[in-house]
Design a protein around this motif. Sequence first.
Motif, PDB file in Angstrom:
ATOM      1  N   SER B 120       0.835  -1.203   0.000  1.00 33.43           N
ATOM      2  CA  SER B 120       0.000   0.000   0.000  1.00 33.43           C
ATOM      3  C   SER B 120       0.869   1.252   0.000  1.00 33.43           C
ATOM      4  CB  SER B 120      -0.960  -0.012   1.196  1.00 33.43           C
ATOM      5  OG  SER B 120      -0.279   0.283   2.396  1.00 33.43           O
ATOM      6  N   PHE B 121       2.082   1.138   0.542  1.00 33.41           N
ATOM      7  CA  PHE B 121       3.011   2.279   0.517  1.00 33.41           C
ATOM      8  C   PHE B 121       3.483   2.540  -0.916  1.00 33.41           C
ATOM      9  CE2 PHE B 121       7.326   4.157   1.598  1.00 33.41           C
ATOM     10  CZ  PHE B 121       6.814   5.388   2.028  1.00 33.41           C
ATOM     11  N   SER B 122       3.734   1.455  -1.662  1.00 34.74           N
ATOM     12  CA  SER B 122       4.098   1.621  -3.078  1.00 34.74           C
ATOM     13  C   SER B 122       2.947   2.247  -3.847  1.00 34.74           C
ATOM     14  CB  SER B 122       4.422   0.291  -3.754  1.00 34.74           C
ATOM     15  OG  SER B 122       5.190  -0.513  -2.930  1.00 34.74           O
ATOM     16  N   ALA B 142      -1.004  15.466   1.068  1.00 36.12           N
ATOM     17  CA  ALA B 142      -0.616  14.920   2.368  1.00 36.12           C
ATOM     18  C   ALA B 142      -0.409  13.422   2.220  1.00 36.12           C
ATOM     19  CB  ALA B 142      -1.696  15.199   3.397  1.00 36.12           C
ATOM     20  N   LEU B 143       0.583  12.903   2.930  1.00 40.53           N
ATOM     21  CA  LEU B 143       0.793  11.461   2.970  1.00 40.53           C
ATOM     22  C   LEU B 143       0.394  10.985   4.359  1.00 40.53           C
ATOM     23  CD1 LEU B 143       1.996   9.006   1.410  1.00 40.53           C
ATOM     24  CD2 LEU B 143       4.166   9.511   2.559  1.00 40.53           C
ATOM     25  N   VAL B 144      -0.460   9.987   4.412  1.00 38.45           N
ATOM     26  CA  VAL B 144      -0.967   9.523   5.694  1.00 38.45           C
ATOM     27  C   VAL B 144      -0.696   8.028   5.867  1.00 38.45           C
ATOM     28  CG1 VAL B 144      -3.046   9.156   7.090  1.00 38.45           C
ATOM     29  CG2 VAL B 144      -2.788  11.275   5.787  1.00 38.45           C
ATOM     30  N   GLY B 145       0.009   7.674   6.926  1.00 41.13           N
ATOM     31  CA  GLY B 145       0.206   6.276   7.282  1.00 41.13           C
ATOM     32  C   GLY B 145      -0.860   5.894   8.296  1.00 41.13           C
ATOM     33  N   ASN B 146      -1.854   5.126   7.878  1.00 41.30           N
ATOM     34  CA  ASN B 146      -2.977   4.791   8.775  1.00 41.30           C
ATOM     35  C   ASN B 146      -2.749   3.450   9.466  1.00 41.30           C
ATOM     36  OD1 ASN B 146      -5.570   5.280   9.941  1.00 41.30           O
ATOM     37  ND2 ASN B 146      -6.461   3.831   8.468  1.00 41.30           N
ATOM     38  N   GLU B 155       5.166  -2.505   9.107  1.00 40.54           N
ATOM     39  CA  GLU B 155       6.152  -2.907   8.099  1.00 40.54           C
ATOM     40  C   GLU B 155       6.685  -1.723   7.312  1.00 40.54           C
ATOM     41  OE1 GLU B 155       5.935  -6.382   5.833  1.00 40.54           O
ATOM     42  OE2 GLU B 155       4.455  -7.387   7.120  1.00 40.54           O
ATOM     43  N   VAL B 156       6.088  -0.549   7.534  1.00 40.86           N
ATOM     44  CA  VAL B 156       6.616   0.657   6.906  1.00 40.86           C
ATOM     45  C   VAL B 156       7.071   1.589   8.028  1.00 40.86           C
ATOM     46  CG1 VAL B 156       6.140   2.589   5.362  1.00 40.86           C
ATOM     47  CG2 VAL B 156       4.966   0.396   5.013  1.00 40.86           C
ATOM     48  N   VAL B 158       8.268   4.757  10.181  1.00 44.32           N
ATOM     49  CA  VAL B 158       7.848   6.162  10.191  1.00 44.32           C
ATOM     50  C   VAL B 158       8.795   6.987   9.323  1.00 44.32           C
ATOM     51  CG1 VAL B 158       7.273   8.136  11.648  1.00 44.32           C
ATOM     52  CG2 VAL B 158       7.095   5.829  12.576  1.00 44.32           C
ATOM     53  N   GLN B 159      10.078   6.662   9.471  1.00 34.81           N
ATOM     54  CA  GLN B 159      11.093   7.442   8.765  1.00 34.81           C
ATOM     55  C   GLN B 159      10.896   7.368   7.247  1.00 34.81           C
ATOM     56  OE1 GLN B 159      13.102   9.317  10.739  1.00 34.81           O
ATOM     57  NE2 GLN B 159      13.551  10.357   8.800  1.00 34.81           N
ATOM     58  N   ASP B 160      10.496   6.190   6.756  1.00 32.64           N
ATOM     59  CA  ASP B 160      10.292   6.030   5.306  1.00 32.64           C
ATOM     60  C   ASP B 160       9.201   6.972   4.810  1.00 32.64           C
ATOM     61  OD1 ASP B 160      12.167   4.115   5.447  1.00 32.64           O
ATOM     62  OD2 ASP B 160      10.804   2.392   5.149  1.00 32.64           O
ATOM     63  N   GLY B 161       8.107   7.035   5.580  1.00 29.30           N
ATOM     64  CA  GLY B 161       7.011   7.927   5.215  1.00 29.30           C
ATOM     65  C   GLY B 161       7.461   9.367   5.244  1.00 29.30           C
ATOM     66  N   MET B 162       8.179   9.702   6.310  1.00 28.83           N
ATOM     67  CA  MET B 162       8.653  11.072   6.480  1.00 28.83           C
ATOM     68  C   MET B 162       9.587  11.479   5.349  1.00 28.83           C
ATOM     69  SD  MET B 162       9.820  12.336  10.194  1.00 28.83           S
ATOM     70  CE  MET B 162       8.740  11.596  11.376  1.00 28.83           C
ATOM     71  N   ASP B 163      10.538  10.585   5.048  1.00 26.37           N
ATOM     72  CA  ASP B 163      11.512  10.889   4.000  1.00 26.37           C
ATOM     73  C   ASP B 163      10.820  11.101   2.659  1.00 26.37           C
ATOM     74  OD1 ASP B 163      13.409  10.629   5.881  1.00 26.37           O
ATOM     75  OD2 ASP B 163      14.181   8.673   5.194  1.00 26.37           O
ATOM     76  N   TYR B 164       9.916  10.175   2.345  1.00 29.82           N
ATOM     77  CA  TYR B 164       9.251  10.258   1.032  1.00 29.82           C
ATOM     78  C   TYR B 164       8.434  11.545   0.924  1.00 29.82           C
ATOM     79  CZ  TYR B 164       6.725   9.136  -3.189  1.00 29.82           C
ATOM     80  OH  TYR B 164       6.218   9.187  -4.464  1.00 29.82           O
ATOM     81  N   SER B 165       7.725  11.896   1.983  1.00 30.91           N
ATOM     82  CA  SER B 165       6.876  13.087   1.910  1.00 30.91           C
ATOM     83  C   SER B 165       7.731  14.347   1.815  1.00 30.91           C
ATOM     84  CB  SER B 165       5.944  13.162   3.114  1.00 30.91           C
ATOM     85  OG  SER B 165       6.694  13.185   4.301  1.00 30.91           O
TER      86      SER B 165
END
Lengths: 544, 205
Positions: B120-122, B142-146, B155-156, B158-165
């Motif tokens: 879902s992250f991809s 906005a990118l939201v990790g729910n 499995e994703v 926090v840092q990955d979400g932060m970096d990508y956004s």
Amino acid sequence: MASSQSEDREIDITTSIEPGSDITWVRTGSEQELDLPSSPSSSGYAGEGGGSTSATTGSLIEIEHEEEIEQEQMRIQNQIDEISISDSNSSWIPGKRHQDEDDGSISWRKRKKHFFILSNSGKPIYSRYGDEHKLAGFSATLQAIVSFVENGGDSVKLVRAGKHQVVFLVKGPIYLVCISSTEEPYESLRGQLELIYGQMLVILTKSINKCFERNSKFDMTPLLGGTDTVFSSLIHSFSWNPATFLHAYTCLPLSYATRQAAGAVLQDTADSGVLFATLMCRHKVISLVGAQKASLHPDDMLLLANFVMSSESFRTSESFSPVCLPRYNPSAFLYAYIHYFDDDTYLMLLTTNSDAFYHLKDCRLRIEMVLLKSNVLSEVQRSLLDGGMHVEDLPPIPQSGTSHLGQHTLPSDSPERFKEVNHVIGGPAGLWHFIYRSIYLDQYVSSEFSSSISTRQQQKRLCRAYQKLFTSMHDKGIGPHKTQFRRDENYVLLCWVTQDFELYAAFDPLADKALAIKTCNRVCQWIKDVENEIFLLGASPFSW
Amino acid sequence: MGCGSSFPDRDSGQLGRPNSENGGGQDAKNLRVKLVLLGDSGVGKSCIVLRFVRGQFDPTSKVTVGASFLSQTIALQDSTTVKFEIWDTAGQERYAALAPLYYRGAAVAVIVYDITSPESFSKAQYWVKELQKHGSPDIVMALVGNKADLHEKREVAVQDGMDYSEKNGMFFIETSAKTADNINELFEDMVNYATSRLPYDVLAV
Ligand SMILES: Nc1nc2c(ncn2[C@@H]2O[C@H](COP(=O)(O)OP(=O)(O)OP(=O)(O)O)[C@@H](O)[C@H]2O)c(=O)[nH]1
Ligand SMILES: [Mg+2]
């Protein structure tokens, strides 16, 4: 006045009824011609049907030559049919069951009725039971059967194996298969496969064929993600919803004024660029209008209503979704604005314009205001509570069209009502249930189930019996029948087909035949008396 | 609970809601925000919206068909009222081609993934690219990790979400529709973020 469905019809009986004169039955399927005198008691109203486009009454009295089929075969069917009673009486919950099964499981093999969709390369697309992906080997087998026969230049339609029937329907790159031990007629099962294919088109349109042209090994399952409940609820409706074989729709009973009020505000919407506007209560129509010459096929209505009602998300908030109406245009999407006013009542506005959402939302607000002001929504709830036609309320000898649904204030000393009730349950003469289908209107009305047919299992059995009757009445090979009378240990079934209507009635198995026939006449008269309330008259886009 | 937000909460107080639209008069204190949610099926888009609009969480999955339209009006601390008009789109593959229908007019796109699902992250990254290519150049993303409550199945990172956004100039937050964690914050902060990036009159009613 040509109905959109006329090309599908197989009825070619001509019946002429003149007031007070003899009834002439012309049987075009055979050489017989019967001239039957009409009963004096029918002459009072027998002629009214002549020019009417709606419910028509004729007379079924004193016909002595109708076929009586005491069907041994049917009795056997009714004994072995549906041994599995897993869902008896419990309320039905949509969704795929037995997901863990595959063709190796004994439980899977024992299911009475399987439905499969697969691609012409043998890839599974949908299975009623079990996980499609685990059924890859089985799908490949079905595919092999189809292609083996097709390579010989023929097409396979039906395979019988013991008490199993395997019915095939080939739609371009898509194969649909039903494996059934329910002894439903081939035509019924094939009709069910047609509907399943139609349901798939509602979701995807015919453009999926292109995916197979590009890649014959194309896996279609992801495209149907989340639609299990749509198919399972359709398949479930095969066993309770007469619309699935009658190819007609049914209306929620409402006073003429109430339905008119709903129709008028829908018409305003249609005039503002909406293709179809329909107000529905569950699977029943409250009112519907179409723009100009657009006509909505009853099968499309059935599939659309099934799609909407089985998709829970429509209940949470107003929605805008692409849908395809296969009979209207199988290759293109329309856009549907869908809004539930309450748990049962919903509005569907269909348009070709993908940008129309905000306009349709405004239309809905206006419609809602009018519906509230004219009490349509509360009348709908009341009708739901009251139910439709109850056989117990069948009025006595026809009067002058003054009766209203559920308001039969029979004089308490009315002897008529009690003289004929020689069975404790049901209506007069042991009438348990009936379905009346108006040919011109493409509509039917079905009575409420009396207490003698109260369980889901009994209703399913009656529905199948009607379906069988319908099939035999419409059988091209045998020629159209006008009437049929069958008796087995479950019921007496009576069917009467004319140019204007079809009547199917179920009686107590001990019912008297002459009385039953008489009762059918009364049912027809009753329907004529209340046609304003049970049918959508006039504005129907079906009868352009 | 590891719910991080790359846009630190300011002292956002209690919100009175729902609020009538015309409480603030004509002084451009009334905003209207058209917002679209995108993301794979099952990541929790509908749950996020229903938590925000109705304060409810229904764990039984009701896969969205087409798109649902909902609206909600909130009052910010400075008594600005904001009316959100929300398109909750269907994540099922067959609806992907229809997404422009819903994101075309949107000022804000919220792209959701499930922190327990790398796929879902991809998919979220696919939507970001799609919007960069075909969306309005002004759209705020906005990118939201729910499903942040499922941290034991995370499995994703926090840092990955932060970096990508960060790389894509997006607002980022992790939420849980189940516990309501960061749900109101997501919508409130989005307004602040959007107003800081867009000329004010774009959002004014
Ligand atoms: N544990 C947990 N489960 C959640 C959360 N949000 C949603 N879910 C679950 O995830 C499932 C799917 O949620 P939905 O909101 O329907 O997903 P969606 O993104 O709208 O899916 P589509 O409508 O198909 O696009 C539901 O069964 C919820 O119970 C959450 O924050 N925590
Ligand atoms: Mg959803």
